[in-house]
Write an enzyme that holds these catalytic residues in place. Sequence first.
Site, PDB file in Angstrom:
ATOM      1  N   LYS A 173       0.856  -1.187   0.000  1.00  0.00           N
ATOM      2  CA  LYS A 173       0.000   0.000   0.000  1.00  0.00           C
ATOM      3  C   LYS A 173       0.895   1.240   0.000  1.00  0.00           C
ATOM      4  CE  LYS A 173      -1.980   3.121   2.770  1.00  0.00           C
ATOM      5  NZ  LYS A 173      -1.843   4.168   1.819  1.00  0.00           N
ATOM      6  N   PRO A 174       1.044   1.883  -1.177  1.00  0.00           N
ATOM      7  CA  PRO A 174       1.885   3.090  -1.205  1.00  0.00           C
ATOM      8  C   PRO A 174       1.170   4.267  -0.555  1.00  0.00           C
ATOM      9  CG  PRO A 174       0.880   2.712  -3.356  1.00  0.00           C
ATOM     10  CD  PRO A 174       0.434   1.570  -2.474  1.00  0.00           C
ATOM     11  N   SER A 175       1.934   5.301  -0.229  1.00  0.00           N
ATOM     12  CA  SER A 175       1.348   6.536   0.297  1.00  0.00           C
ATOM     13  C   SER A 175       0.593   7.246  -0.831  1.00  0.00           C
ATOM     14  CB  SER A 175       2.463   7.435   0.815  1.00  0.00           C
ATOM     15  OG  SER A 175       2.004   8.752   0.934  1.00  0.00           O
ATOM     16  N   SER A 227       4.598   7.375  10.290  1.00  0.00           N
ATOM     17  CA  SER A 227       4.616   8.162  11.526  1.00  0.00           C
ATOM     18  C   SER A 227       4.260   7.304  12.747  1.00  0.00           C
ATOM     19  CB  SER A 227       3.608   9.311  11.404  1.00  0.00           C
ATOM     20  OG  SER A 227       2.308   8.770  11.270  1.00  0.00           O
ATOM     21  N   GLU A 248       8.394   0.806  11.537  1.00  0.00           N
ATOM     22  CA  GLU A 248       9.542   1.724  11.445  1.00  0.00           C
ATOM     23  C   GLU A 248       8.977   3.137  11.477  1.00  0.00           C
ATOM     24  OE1 GLU A 248      12.777   0.784  11.336  1.00  0.00           O
ATOM     25  OE2 GLU A 248      11.869  -1.140  11.751  1.00  0.00           O
ATOM     26  N   CYS A 282      13.670   9.788   8.124  1.00  0.00           N
ATOM     27  CA  CYS A 282      13.448   9.352   9.513  1.00  0.00           C
ATOM     28  C   CYS A 282      14.735   9.400  10.340  1.00  0.00           C
ATOM     29  CB  CYS A 282      12.881   7.943   9.536  1.00  0.00           C
ATOM     30  SG  CYS A 282      13.977   6.739   8.773  1.00  0.00           S
ATOM     31  N   GLU A 440      22.016   4.513   6.985  1.00  0.00           N
ATOM     32  CA  GLU A 440      22.216   3.116   7.328  1.00  0.00           C
ATOM     33  C   GLU A 440      22.635   2.250   6.130  1.00  0.00           C
ATOM     34  OE1 GLU A 440      19.230   4.740   7.605  1.00  0.00           O
ATOM     35  OE2 GLU A 440      17.641   3.527   6.728  1.00  0.00           O
TER      36      GLU A 440
HETATM   37  P1  NAD Z   1       2.114   8.373   7.696  1.00  0.00           P
HETATM   38  O1  NAD Z   1       2.158   7.696   8.994  1.00  0.00           O
HETATM   39  O2  NAD Z   1       1.214   9.516   7.519  1.00  0.00           O
HETATM   40  O3  NAD Z   1       1.748   7.321   6.553  1.00  0.00           O
HETATM   41  C1  NAD Z   1       2.505   6.129   6.369  1.00  0.00           C
HETATM   42  C2  NAD Z   1       1.595   5.080   5.751  1.00  0.00           C
HETATM   43  O4  NAD Z   1       0.662   4.638   6.749  1.00  0.00           O
HETATM   44  C3  NAD Z   1       0.775   5.611   4.577  1.00  0.00           C
HETATM   45  O5  NAD Z   1       0.703   4.638   3.563  1.00  0.00           O
HETATM   46  C4  NAD Z   1      -0.579   5.862   5.220  1.00  0.00           C
HETATM   47  O6  NAD Z   1      -1.630   5.818   4.292  1.00  0.00           O
HETATM   48  C5  NAD Z   1      -0.649   4.711   6.216  1.00  0.00           C
HETATM   49  N1  NAD Z   1      -1.605   4.924   7.309  1.00  0.00           N
HETATM   50  C6  NAD Z   1      -1.937   6.098   7.896  1.00  0.00           C
HETATM   51  N2  NAD Z   1      -2.878   5.883   8.840  1.00  0.00           N
HETATM   52  C7  NAD Z   1      -3.136   4.552   8.851  1.00  0.00           C
HETATM   53  C8  NAD Z   1      -4.024   3.715   9.597  1.00  0.00           C
HETATM   54  N3  NAD Z   1      -4.836   4.215  10.532  1.00  0.00           N
HETATM   55  N4  NAD Z   1      -4.028   2.389   9.349  1.00  0.00           N
HETATM   56  C9  NAD Z   1      -3.203   1.859   8.421  1.00  0.00           C
HETATM   57  N5  NAD Z   1      -2.362   2.606   7.661  1.00  0.00           N
HETATM   58  C10 NAD Z   1      -2.321   3.939   7.876  1.00  0.00           C
HETATM   59  O7  NAD Z   1       3.649   8.748   7.376  1.00  0.00           O
HETATM   60  P2  NAD Z   1       4.215   9.617   6.181  1.00  0.00           P
HETATM   61  O8  NAD Z   1       3.820  11.036   6.431  1.00  0.00           O
HETATM   62  O9  NAD Z   1       3.894   8.982   4.868  1.00  0.00           O
HETATM   63  O10 NAD Z   1       5.806   9.452   6.382  1.00  0.00           O
HETATM   64  C11 NAD Z   1       6.554  10.252   7.247  1.00  0.00           C
HETATM   65  C12 NAD Z   1       6.796   9.537   8.559  1.00  0.00           C
HETATM   66  O11 NAD Z   1       7.400   8.277   8.301  1.00  0.00           O
HETATM   67  C13 NAD Z   1       7.763  10.276   9.450  1.00  0.00           C
HETATM   68  O12 NAD Z   1       7.314  10.249  10.781  1.00  0.00           O
HETATM   69  C14 NAD Z   1       9.060   9.470   9.323  1.00  0.00           C
HETATM   70  O13 NAD Z   1       9.925   9.587  10.422  1.00  0.00           O
HETATM   71  C15 NAD Z   1       8.540   8.099   9.140  1.00  0.00           C
HETATM   72  N6  NAD Z   1       9.531   7.242   8.480  1.00  0.00           N
HETATM   73  C16 NAD Z   1      10.185   6.308   9.233  1.00  0.00           C
HETATM   74  C17 NAD Z   1      11.161   5.503   8.657  1.00  0.00           C
HETATM   75  C18 NAD Z   1      11.894   4.480   9.477  1.00  0.00           C
HETATM   76  O14 NAD Z   1      12.575   3.656   8.884  1.00  0.00           O
HETATM   77  N7  NAD Z   1      11.786   4.503  10.792  1.00  0.00           N
HETATM   78  C19 NAD Z   1      11.468   5.652   7.301  1.00  0.00           C
HETATM   79  C20 NAD Z   1      10.785   6.611   6.558  1.00  0.00           C
HETATM   80  C21 NAD Z   1       9.804   7.404   7.163  1.00  0.00           C
END
Ligand code: NAD
Length: 483
Positions: A173-175, A227, A248, A282, A440
């Site tokens: 599931k992509p963003s 997030s 993650e 991240c 990394e």
């Molecule tokens: P986001 O949490 O808004 O979305 C990530 C994914 O989760 C999306 O595909 C979104 O549609 C899905 N999602 C959102 N709510 C959901 C729910 N209730 N149930 C199931 N899926 C749901 O994050 P973002 O804005 O796309 O990305 C930025 C965040 O990602 C930042 O906080 C960043 O630190 C984090 N991030 C972490 C890593 C890591 O390796 N730790 C890597 C990249 C990004």
Amino acid sequence: MKQYELFINGKFIPNGSREMTDVINPATEEVISRVPKATVEDVENAVDAAYEAQKSWAKVPAIERAGYLMELAQLVKDNAEMFAQTNTAEMGKTIAQSRDEAGWLSEYIIYFAQMARHMKGEILPSDRPNENIFMYKMPIGVVAGIMPWNFPLFLIGRKVAPALVAGDTVVLKPSSDSPNGCYEFAKLVEQSSLPPGVINVVSGAGSVVGDSLSKSPKIAMVSMTGSTEAGRKIMATAAQNITKVSLELGGKAPVIVMNDADIDATVEHVFNSRMINCGQVCNAAERVYVQEGVADEFIEKMTKRIEKATYGDPLTKVDMGPMVNKAQAEHVDELVKSAAAEGAKIVCGGKKAKVDGKGFYYEPTLVTGCTHDMTIMREEIFGPALPISTFKTLDEAIEKANDCIYGLTSSIYTQDTDVMLRALNEIHFGETYVNREHFEAFQGFHAGVRQSGIGGDDGEHGLEEFLETHVCYVDYDTKTQGK
Ligand code: NAD
């Protein structure tokens, strides 16, 4: 304009009357594609396809599964420039960084294909006579790969490659901000000899598509990058079926600069750790603690470095493109403004910007005079703004670094090995970098502590997430009686 279609069981499904989402180029603010919003029924179809496909996929010898991965890696390599252009258009990453990311996708797939002959179980001595205890490493089943927008290509690799080599199948599931690369990848999957249903792609809102995946009883693991807020919701939803999660999540990486650090090199490393991908990483340097003896020198040199940084059309040679969307630029602006209101000094940058009247840009920004309790030092910025604070002793710096809800990456700059070793023992983070930028390796283990996540990616430990242990107690006594 491109119209993408859901990819389920090896086929693209005509969009029909499905609602569509516009994908916007953050540099031009133009709609560049439309992607379907999958319904709950679409998600169920994708999960069913993956579930059925997994039964036979698990029986394919691992080395043959690796062969399919190598085929996919070659297809990605052959289309690397298309992936790079797609990435830059949909999320604003500079074309140079998008080319790097397209390269990581194929390299990462190859890295996990090469694990095929290295997945091993164990045989343990039994407490009983004539018995063996076998610990098999088995595929976990169907994995839901829920992705963020910031590394839409590389994250395909993280979700797909270890899963496939382990014998799992995947629903991606992509963003909604950056789904195009994932659908371009699906086109290559369709062209490849991979059996139908092994990789499926469904786009749509997290609250619908992500939620349906997280609560499906046929999903064995939700591997999500995003997030902390969304991760918490996914964990609660997955709890309905006690589904395994590998999350993650966000970070707030501290950087500790000691008096004996090589300041010129440190400035360059910290700049890169903050500004790459317009700060939307991240593992990015999110807050700097500089020891008082070098604070003035560090701030003066960092100011010059940030003032030199260029931003603009991501297809040109610039340090930074736009932020992914308007909301993200506004989020950074709010944090910078909150710092000023709380008494910090904006040394350079500090405003949203346009290039030729367009785009969701944010000026490369330096904020000094920050204190540990300011919002900008505690909340994830995820943009090109660097807040700096000072400290007197290593104890104080470590205490402040650890006092954070996040625990993904961290770094320390020093030439004193005793200081370095003590810090490595006392900094409580998933990753620590010494005298280098935050970034990394495939063979490491990218995993956060505290609210930065649970489980992890990369390397042998990352592969373990996609496997489960099946313990078998085998009494061979009866077979040998009288022989
Ligand atoms: P986001 O949490 O808004 O979305 C990530 C994914 O989760 C999306 O595909 C979104 O549609 C899905 N999602 C959102 N709510 C959901 C729910 N209730 N149930 C199931 N899926 C749901 O994050 P973002 O804005 O796309 O990305 C930025 C965040 O990602 C930042 O906080 C960043 O630190 C984090 N991030 C972490 C890593 C890591 O390796 N730790 C890597 C990249 C990004």
